[in-house]
Scaffold this motif. Structure first.
Motif, PDB file in Angstrom:
ATOM      1  N   SER A   4      67.113 -64.397  25.389  1.00 40.95           N
ATOM      2  CA  SER A   4      66.811 -62.993  25.101  1.00 40.95           C
ATOM      3  C   SER A   4      65.500 -62.851  24.347  1.00 40.95           C
ATOM      4  CB  SER A   4      67.956 -62.372  24.303  1.00 40.95           C
ATOM      5  OG  SER A   4      68.117 -63.057  23.056  1.00 40.95           O
ATOM      6  N   VAL A   5      65.209 -63.802  23.498  1.00 38.79           N
ATOM      7  CA  VAL A   5      63.954 -63.745  22.753  1.00 38.79           C
ATOM      8  C   VAL A   5      62.778 -64.051  23.675  1.00 38.79           C
ATOM      9  CG1 VAL A   5      62.608 -64.870  20.932  1.00 38.79           C
ATOM     10  CG2 VAL A   5      64.989 -64.251  20.501  1.00 38.79           C
ATOM     11  N   VAL A   6      62.914 -65.082  24.503  1.00 40.81           N
ATOM     12  CA  VAL A   6      61.826 -65.464  25.401  1.00 40.81           C
ATOM     13  C   VAL A   6      61.503 -64.332  26.363  1.00 40.81           C
ATOM     14  CG1 VAL A   6      61.208 -67.008  27.293  1.00 40.81           C
ATOM     15  CG2 VAL A   6      62.213 -67.940  25.216  1.00 40.81           C
ATOM     16  N   SER A   7      62.519 -63.724  26.949  1.00 45.03           N
ATOM     17  CA  SER A   7      62.285 -62.639  27.886  1.00 45.03           C
ATOM     18  C   SER A   7      61.683 -61.427  27.202  1.00 45.03           C
ATOM     19  CB  SER A   7      63.592 -62.255  28.585  1.00 45.03           C
ATOM     20  OG  SER A   7      64.539 -61.804  27.607  1.00 45.03           O
ATOM     21  N   GLY A   8      61.926 -61.270  25.922  1.00 42.33           N
ATOM     22  CA  GLY A   8      61.328 -60.158  25.203  1.00 42.33           C
ATOM     23  C   GLY A   8      59.906 -60.448  24.763  1.00 42.33           C
ATOM     24  N   ILE A   9      59.570 -61.718  24.609  1.00 48.08           N
ATOM     25  CA  ILE A   9      58.232 -62.086  24.153  1.00 48.08           C
ATOM     26  C   ILE A   9      57.255 -62.199  25.307  1.00 48.08           C
ATOM     27  CG2 ILE A   9      56.897 -63.891  22.999  1.00 48.08           C
ATOM     28  CD1 ILE A   9      59.331 -64.491  21.301  1.00 48.08           C
ATOM     29  N   PHE A  10      57.711 -62.782  26.446  1.00 45.82           N
ATOM     30  CA  PHE A  10      56.826 -63.051  27.565  1.00 45.82           C
ATOM     31  C   PHE A  10      57.251 -62.246  28.807  1.00 45.82           C
ATOM     32  CE2 PHE A  10      57.046 -66.910  24.953  1.00 45.82           C
ATOM     33  CZ  PHE A  10      55.704 -67.076  24.649  1.00 45.82           C
ATOM     34  N   PHE A  11      56.306 -62.053  29.728  1.00 43.80           N
ATOM     35  CA  PHE A  11      56.599 -61.450  31.036  1.00 43.80           C
ATOM     36  C   PHE A  11      55.629 -62.049  32.064  1.00 43.80           C
ATOM     37  CE2 PHE A  11      53.009 -58.938  29.797  1.00 43.80           C
ATOM     38  CZ  PHE A  11      52.407 -58.512  30.974  1.00 43.80           C
ATOM     39  N   TYR A  12      56.020 -61.963  33.297  1.00 40.88           N
ATOM     40  CA  TYR A  12      55.172 -62.497  34.384  1.00 40.88           C
ATOM     41  C   TYR A  12      54.485 -61.342  35.105  1.00 40.88           C
ATOM     42  CZ  TYR A  12      53.687 -64.724  38.725  1.00 40.88           C
ATOM     43  OH  TYR A  12      52.940 -65.192  39.786  1.00 40.88           O
ATOM     44  N   ALA A  13      53.158 -61.357  35.129  1.00 42.15           N
ATOM     45  CA  ALA A  13      52.371 -60.315  35.809  1.00 42.15           C
ATOM     46  C   ALA A  13      52.187 -60.701  37.273  1.00 42.15           C
ATOM     47  CB  ALA A  13      51.007 -60.152  35.133  1.00 42.15           C
ATOM     48  N   GLU A  14      52.672 -59.847  38.146  1.00 38.68           N
ATOM     49  CA  GLU A  14      52.557 -60.104  39.585  1.00 38.68           C
ATOM     50  C   GLU A  14      51.128 -59.816  40.067  1.00 38.68           C
ATOM     51  OE1 GLU A  14      55.417 -57.857  41.674  1.00 38.68           O
ATOM     52  OE2 GLU A  14      57.151 -58.892  40.795  1.00 38.68           O
TER      53      GLU A  14
ATOM     54  N   LYS B 159      54.469 -59.870  25.645  1.00 38.38           N
ATOM     55  CA  LYS B 159      54.709 -58.429  25.492  1.00 38.38           C
ATOM     56  C   LYS B 159      55.379 -58.101  24.160  1.00 38.38           C
ATOM     57  CE  LYS B 159      59.223 -58.073  27.739  1.00 38.38           C
ATOM     58  NZ  LYS B 159      60.011 -57.326  28.738  1.00 38.38           N
ATOM     59  N   MET B 160      55.974 -59.122  23.525  1.00 38.29           N
ATOM     60  CA  MET B 160      56.542 -58.966  22.180  1.00 38.29           C
ATOM     61  C   MET B 160      57.492 -57.770  22.121  1.00 38.29           C
ATOM     62  SD  MET B 160      55.259 -61.595  20.855  1.00 38.29           S
ATOM     63  CE  MET B 160      55.779 -61.397  19.171  1.00 38.29           C
ATOM     64  N   TRP B 161      58.424 -57.790  23.022  1.00 39.08           N
ATOM     65  CA  TRP B 161      59.450 -56.759  23.132  1.00 39.08           C
ATOM     66  C   TRP B 161      58.863 -55.352  23.346  1.00 39.08           C
ATOM     67  CZ3 TRP B 161      59.728 -60.479  19.231  1.00 39.08           C
ATOM     68  CH2 TRP B 161      60.694 -61.446  19.423  1.00 39.08           C
ATOM     69  N   GLY B 162      57.621 -55.354  23.896  1.00 40.67           N
ATOM     70  CA  GLY B 162      56.989 -54.070  24.170  1.00 40.67           C
ATOM     71  C   GLY B 162      57.426 -53.485  25.511  1.00 40.67           C
ATOM     72  N   ARG B 163      56.924 -52.303  25.799  1.00 35.21           N
ATOM     73  CA  ARG B 163      57.247 -51.603  27.052  1.00 35.21           C
ATOM     74  C   ARG B 163      56.167 -51.889  28.086  1.00 35.21           C
ATOM     75  NH1 ARG B 163      57.331 -45.037  27.851  1.00 35.21           N
ATOM     76  NH2 ARG B 163      57.994 -45.041  30.044  1.00 35.21           N
ATOM     77  N   LEU B 164      56.576 -52.149  29.331  1.00 36.49           N
ATOM     78  CA  LEU B 164      55.649 -52.425  30.426  1.00 36.49           C
ATOM     79  C   LEU B 164      55.587 -51.229  31.377  1.00 36.49           C
ATOM     80  CD1 LEU B 164      56.559 -56.117  31.365  1.00 36.49           C
ATOM     81  CD2 LEU B 164      54.722 -55.313  29.877  1.00 36.49           C
ATOM     82  N   ILE B 165      54.369 -50.847  31.749  1.00 37.13           N
ATOM     83  CA  ILE B 165      54.167 -49.793  32.772  1.00 37.13           C
ATOM     84  C   ILE B 165      53.333 -50.427  33.886  1.00 37.13           C
ATOM     85  CG2 ILE B 165      53.271 -47.501  33.277  1.00 37.13           C
ATOM     86  CD1 ILE B 165      53.519 -46.830  30.322  1.00 37.13           C
TER      87      ILE B 165
END
Length: 444
Positions: free
Chosen positions: A48-58, A83-89
């Motif tokens: 849960s922490v890893v998924s909140g910290i990082f994301f994969y940009a397509e 992304k540090m638990w941020g919001r992605l648009i």
């Protein structure tokens, strides 16, 4: 996905801790020892922490990352980013938007999953003819200016909202304005390219401001210069729309442009038009009329060229006959000129011959006069006895030669009354012939 899986693992570990004292006989729960439960809960926390910290940009997608503490950034490169638990648009670099005409079964056909596809709408042209217009529009976002991209993402929240609230209304307004600028008949008569040009220009630079005007229909003159007929429509006036211009530039609506959002129109074309049934029938009748007119025109042209052919053939025959007559005329002229030249040359030759004969006659006369003069001088001077004897000798020799060569008639008939004069007649004949030859010798 990883966050959801981590939460599931954490909840599962907590539930096992709660129910394990109750179901002591369960073999499954016995396998979950305290150590394993803590491991599963810890792994869930990590996921849960890893998924909140990082994301994969397509690839092909730009991301606006909004952090919980209020800052934000744009990510335009593919790969793993924080992304540090941020919001992605997420917003695609290029947004395909299509209006599609459904088939008979109501299906839109196979479309890309990345395209925003809607059913084509009916639009009215300036002559009130309605048609369903299928379009294909591709909009590109601005990934160079980070501030503008973040502003667009922040104001629209999602890609779908950007398409539905900003882009599609502009597309609809562009189609509506463009339809007002022309008749359906104008579109099918060659102004389809103008439709695409107006459509794309309004999407890029803003909507036109249209103004109404009344177009007076001119009387149409049909026929040639001898027979003139006019067709007058009962409705002599019709309301039309045109683009309003100021200082040579079209006036546009303020604040209604995709450029304000950093969007660029890559493609904007009309792919298909489905006319209403009444216009289809009228169009079919018009096509048949045009085909009949073309057929009659071809027949008229064929007759015209046939007449031209006959005229050309007659002209060719006249030219050939004229050439033949001119050739004969030239031949006769040449023959006449040749005869005239020959006659002229003959006249000159006769004149020359005449002049030569005159000169010869004068020469002979002069020589004869000279010889006569010389003889007269000799006679006047008198001949010596020796010259006289020589002269008489030559004369007797010549007379004897002439008598020898003299040929008298073998038969001679004489009247009986003149027998006593035989000797005189013979002498006369001999003397006459002899005298002739002597004169001939003297002339030589």
């Amino acid at each position: 996905m990883l966050t959801f899986l981590g939460i599931i693992m954490i909840l599962t570990g907590i539930i096992i801790f709660i129910i394990k004292p109750i179901f002591t006989t369960s073999k499954v729960l016995k396998w979950f020892t305290t150590k394993r439960n803590f491991q599963m809960i810890g792994l869930g926390l990590i996921l849960s922490v890893v998924s909140g910290i990082f994301f994969y940009a397509e690839p092909g997608t730009a991301y606006a990352v909004q952090y919980p503490w209020g800052s934000q950034k744009a990510v335009v490169n593919q790969g793993i980013n924080t992304k540090m638990w941020g919001r992605l648009i997420p917003i695609q670099f290029e947004l395909p938007i299509k209006y599609v005409i459904p088939d008979k079964e109501g299906e839109l056909g196979e479309q890309s999953k990345y395209a925003n596809v809607d059913v084509a709408k009916y639009w009215a042209f300036s002559d009130a003819v309605k048609a369903r217009i299928a379009t294909s529009v591709v909009i590109s976002i601005n990934t160079v200016d980070e501030d503008q991209f973040l502003s667009v993402a922040d104001r629209n929240k999602t890609e779908r909202n950007l398409i539905r609230s900003r882009i599609i209304p502009n597309i609809d307004q562009s189609i509506k304005n463009t339809c007002k600028l022309m008749d359906a008949q104008d579109y099918i008569s060659g102004q389809a390219s103008d439709f695409d040009r107006y459509f794309k220009d309004q999407l890029e630079n803003g909507m036109y401001v249209l103004e109404e005007y009344i177009a007076n229909e001119n009387r149409e003159t049909i026929g040639d210069s001898t027979t003139v007929r006019t067709i007058v429509n009962n409705e002599s006036k019709q309301k039309r729309f045109r683009i309003k211009y100021e200082n040579g530039q079209p006036v546009r609506e303020k604040g209604n442009s995709l450029k304000a959002y950093g969007l660029t129109v890559v493609q904007a074309v009309v792919t298909e038009i489905d006319w209403e049934s009444t216009f289809d029938k009228r169009l079919q009748l018009q096509k048949e009329e045009v085909a009949q007119t073309q057929l009659e025109k071809q027949q008229a042209e064929r007759e015209f060229y046939r007449a031209q052919k006959e005229t050309a053939r007659g002209e060719a025959e006249k030219a050939a006959e004229r050439a033949r007559l001119e050739k004969e005329q030239i031949q006769k002229t040449i023959e006449a000129e040749t005869k005239a030249k020959v006659a002229e040359f003959n006249l000159i030759e006769e004149r020359k011959n005449y002049e030569v004969a005159q000169f010869k006659a004068k020469t002979q006369k002069t020589m004869a006069d000279a010889q006569s003069y010389e003889n007269a001088k000799l006679v006047n001077a008198g001949l010596t006895p020796q010259e006289r004897a020589e002269w008489e000798y030559k004369t007797s020799v010549n007379i004897a030669r002439e008598l020898k060569e003299l040929k008298l008639p073998e038969i001679y008939i004489q009247d009986g009354n003149k027998q006593g004069n035989e000797g005189n007649l013979l002498q006369s004949l001999i003397g006459a012939d002899l005298a002739k030859k002597i004169m001939s010798n003297k002339s030589k």
